[in-house]
Motif scaffolding. Sequence first.
Motif, mmCIF file in Angstrom:
data_model
loop_
_atom_site.group_PDB
_atom_site.id
_atom_site.type_symbol
_atom_site.label_atom_id
_atom_site.label_comp_id
_atom_site.label_asym_id
_atom_site.label_seq_id
_atom_site.Cartn_x
_atom_site.Cartn_y
_atom_site.Cartn_z
ATOM 1 N N GLY A 204 -58.902 -81.480 -33.137
ATOM 2 C CA GLY A 204 -57.744 -82.342 -32.984
ATOM 3 C C GLY A 204 -56.960 -82.027 -31.725
ATOM 4 O O GLY A 204 -56.494 -82.945 -31.019
ATOM 5 N N LEU A 205 -56.806 -80.751 -31.414
ATOM 6 C CA LEU A 205 -56.101 -80.372 -30.183
ATOM 7 C C LEU A 205 -56.861 -80.838 -28.945
ATOM 8 O O LEU A 205 -56.258 -81.251 -27.953
ATOM 9 N N ALA A 206 -58.207 -80.752 -28.989
ATOM 10 C CA ALA A 206 -58.999 -81.237 -27.860
ATOM 11 C C ALA A 206 -58.782 -82.735 -27.658
ATOM 12 O O ALA A 206 -58.622 -83.214 -26.523
ATOM 13 N N LEU A 207 -58.770 -83.479 -28.763
ATOM 14 C CA LEU A 207 -58.529 -84.922 -28.679
ATOM 15 C C LEU A 207 -57.109 -85.206 -28.190
ATOM 16 O O LEU A 207 -56.887 -86.080 -27.346
ATOM 17 N N TRP A 208 -56.143 -84.453 -28.703
ATOM 18 C CA TRP A 208 -54.741 -84.610 -28.272
ATOM 19 C C TRP A 208 -54.587 -84.335 -26.780
ATOM 20 O O TRP A 208 -53.907 -85.073 -26.068
ATOM 21 N N MET A 209 -55.257 -83.307 -26.284
ATOM 22 C CA MET A 209 -55.182 -82.985 -24.861
ATOM 23 C C MET A 209 -55.795 -84.096 -24.014
ATOM 24 O O MET A 209 -55.271 -84.432 -22.950
ATOM 25 N N SER A 210 -56.894 -84.679 -24.487
ATOM 26 C CA SER A 210 -57.553 -85.733 -23.712
ATOM 27 C C SER A 210 -56.702 -86.998 -23.646
ATOM 28 O O SER A 210 -56.792 -87.763 -22.691
ATOM 29 N N LYS A 211 -55.850 -87.196 -24.660
ATOM 30 C CA LYS A 211 -55.008 -88.390 -24.675
ATOM 31 C C LYS A 211 -53.683 -88.190 -23.955
ATOM 32 O O LYS A 211 -53.016 -89.167 -23.590
ATOM 33 N N GLY A 212 -53.266 -86.935 -23.763
ATOM 34 C CA GLY A 212 -52.008 -86.667 -23.075
ATOM 35 C C GLY A 212 -50.795 -87.134 -23.851
ATOM 36 O O GLY A 212 -49.834 -87.638 -23.259
ATOM 37 N N LEU A 213 -50.805 -86.942 -25.163
ATOM 38 C CA LEU A 213 -49.715 -87.431 -26.007
ATOM 39 C C LEU A 213 -48.618 -86.383 -26.169
ATOM 40 O O LEU A 213 -48.759 -85.228 -25.766
ATOM 41 N N PRO B 259 -46.298 -83.630 -28.054
ATOM 42 C CA PRO B 259 -46.676 -82.626 -29.059
ATOM 43 C C PRO B 259 -46.383 -83.033 -30.492
ATOM 44 O O PRO B 259 -47.038 -82.557 -31.421
ATOM 45 N N ASN B 260 -45.394 -83.903 -30.695
ATOM 46 C CA ASN B 260 -45.082 -84.343 -32.059
ATOM 47 C C ASN B 260 -46.242 -85.082 -32.720
ATOM 48 O O ASN B 260 -46.285 -85.227 -33.936
ATOM 49 N N THR B 261 -47.187 -85.568 -31.897
ATOM 50 C CA THR B 261 -48.312 -86.343 -32.447
ATOM 51 C C THR B 261 -49.486 -85.464 -32.856
ATOM 52 O O THR B 261 -50.494 -85.983 -33.342
ATOM 53 N N ILE B 262 -49.382 -84.159 -32.649
ATOM 54 C CA ILE B 262 -50.521 -83.271 -32.920
ATOM 55 C C ILE B 262 -51.039 -83.416 -34.359
ATOM 56 O O ILE B 262 -52.246 -83.576 -34.570
ATOM 57 N N PRO B 263 -50.181 -83.382 -35.396
ATOM 58 C CA PRO B 263 -50.721 -83.505 -36.758
ATOM 59 C C PRO B 263 -51.491 -84.807 -36.982
ATOM 60 O O PRO B 263 -52.555 -84.798 -37.611
ATOM 61 N N SER B 264 -50.973 -85.907 -36.446
ATOM 62 C CA SER B 264 -51.662 -87.177 -36.667
ATOM 63 C C SER B 264 -52.987 -87.229 -35.904
ATOM 64 O O SER B 264 -53.969 -87.806 -36.395
ATOM 65 N N VAL B 265 -53.051 -86.623 -34.723
ATOM 66 C CA VAL B 265 -54.299 -86.618 -33.960
ATOM 67 C C VAL B 265 -55.321 -85.703 -34.632
ATOM 68 O O VAL B 265 -56.519 -85.999 -34.652
ATOM 69 N N VAL B 266 -54.854 -84.571 -35.181
ATOM 70 C CA VAL B 266 -55.761 -83.709 -35.941
ATOM 71 C C VAL B 266 -56.322 -84.467 -37.138
ATOM 72 O O VAL B 266 -57.513 -84.396 -37.437
ATOM 73 N N ASN B 267 -55.463 -85.222 -37.820
ATOM 74 C CA ASN B 267 -55.927 -86.034 -38.944
ATOM 75 C C ASN B 267 -56.956 -87.056 -38.486
ATOM 76 O O ASN B 267 -57.961 -87.303 -39.164
ATOM 77 N N GLU B 268 -56.710 -87.659 -37.312
ATOM 78 C CA GLU B 268 -57.664 -88.630 -36.770
ATOM 79 C C GLU B 268 -59.015 -87.969 -36.511
ATOM 80 O O GLU B 268 -60.068 -88.549 -36.810
ATOM 81 N N ALA B 269 -58.989 -86.757 -35.962
ATOM 82 C CA ALA B 269 -60.239 -86.066 -35.639
ATOM 83 C C ALA B 269 -60.988 -85.635 -36.895
ATOM 84 O O ALA B 269 -62.214 -85.745 -36.969
ATOM 85 N N MET B 270 -60.260 -85.148 -37.905
ATOM 86 C CA MET B 270 -60.924 -84.603 -39.079
ATOM 87 C C MET B 270 -61.345 -85.679 -40.080
ATOM 88 O O MET B 270 -62.212 -85.441 -40.922
ATOM 89 N N ASN B 271 -60.726 -86.862 -39.984
ATOM 90 C CA ASN B 271 -61.059 -87.941 -40.917
ATOM 91 C C ASN B 271 -61.659 -89.152 -40.219
ATOM 92 O O ASN B 271 -61.628 -90.262 -40.756
ATOM 93 N N ALA B 272 -62.198 -88.933 -39.022
ATOM 94 C CA ALA B 272 -62.823 -90.040 -38.295
ATOM 95 C C ALA B 272 -64.041 -90.542 -39.056
ATOM 96 O O ALA B 272 -64.753 -89.771 -39.699
ATOM 97 N N PHE C 39 -64.601 -87.455 -25.205
ATOM 98 C CA PHE C 39 -63.624 -88.511 -25.401
ATOM 99 C C PHE C 39 -63.314 -89.208 -24.088
ATOM 100 O O PHE C 39 -63.141 -90.421 -24.023
ATOM 101 N N ASP C 40 -63.258 -88.422 -22.998
ATOM 102 C CA ASP C 40 -63.020 -89.030 -21.691
ATOM 103 C C ASP C 40 -64.136 -89.994 -21.336
ATOM 104 O O ASP C 40 -63.896 -91.097 -20.847
ATOM 105 N N SER C 41 -65.393 -89.563 -21.553
ATOM 106 C CA SER C 41 -66.517 -90.401 -21.186
ATOM 107 C C SER C 41 -66.580 -91.661 -22.042
ATOM 108 O O SER C 41 -66.944 -92.732 -21.559
ATOM 109 N N SER C 42 -66.215 -91.548 -23.318
ATOM 110 C CA SER C 42 -66.234 -92.715 -24.191
ATOM 111 C C SER C 42 -65.193 -93.737 -23.782
ATOM 112 O O SER C 42 -65.402 -94.933 -23.862
#
Length: 293
Positions: free
Chosen positions: A228-237, A239-252, A286-289
Amino acid sequence: MARIRTIKPEFFTSLTVADLTPEQRLTFIGLWTHADDAGRCVDDPRLIKAAIWPLDDRTAADIEIDLKALTESSLITRYIVNRKRYLAVTNWDEHQRINRPTPTKLPAPEEGERPDPEPPTSNDVDSMSPHTQLHESSRQERKGKEGNREGKGSYASVVDEAEAVVLDVDCVESAEADQQQPITAQTIVAEYLEHVAKRPPKSVIGQVAKHAKQMLEESIDPDDIRRGLALWMSKGLHPNTIPSVVNEAMNARPAAASNVFALASGQPLPGPDTTLAGWAAVAASFDSSEDSA
């Protein structure tokens, strides 16, 4: 895992402690919280830095200098058992009185052998770490009778102030031995800091640490947090969005969705070193996609 410890008033009037720099004294105290209930831990400066100095601008090479000074002062004992490195706080029972101690899983100093002695580092400008490799221009500047550092070491071979650590067989095995200890928020923050382009503001680091700690307390898998942190870093969001991005990564959803990345092996990447490679691979994918979209 961090533990609650006590400190005696005599610590501050000890002549042995007084010969240490303030950083070395704090590392000594930090070892008490990092060591198990027998006063032992894996001897790896990277892991000790992650546990004791996670938010400070210090390297594993700095921690190695601290450990070497503590060894020279006979405050800790460093030893090797089956080619794995450990350390133990000297006279542990005099420092700490633990009620219902958890039995240690690490061998005692008496079971191991001492590493080969090295040149003293106290008040010495040139100290070589057993886990580091420094160029001729990589010298620590020191001043004053306590050996206080004038500035951070000039490690010419280090890119983006990464840890000046050259992995050898013993270091890798030491890290593997530490896998029996739980992953903490400090460990995840240290890994995060190791592969950012530039050191983030302290407020951002603090928020990453807060979210990581909260998610670990909720029993979220550390590998899911890392992805999730890797995905969050690639999106440049934010820090408050970290939990939701982790959820996105783990429940994709499975690979049917074009914006979902799966590791080639299909398995979590084991070990502290391959973990960083996995983070980089996730972010790059994620960048390449996004580019292909």
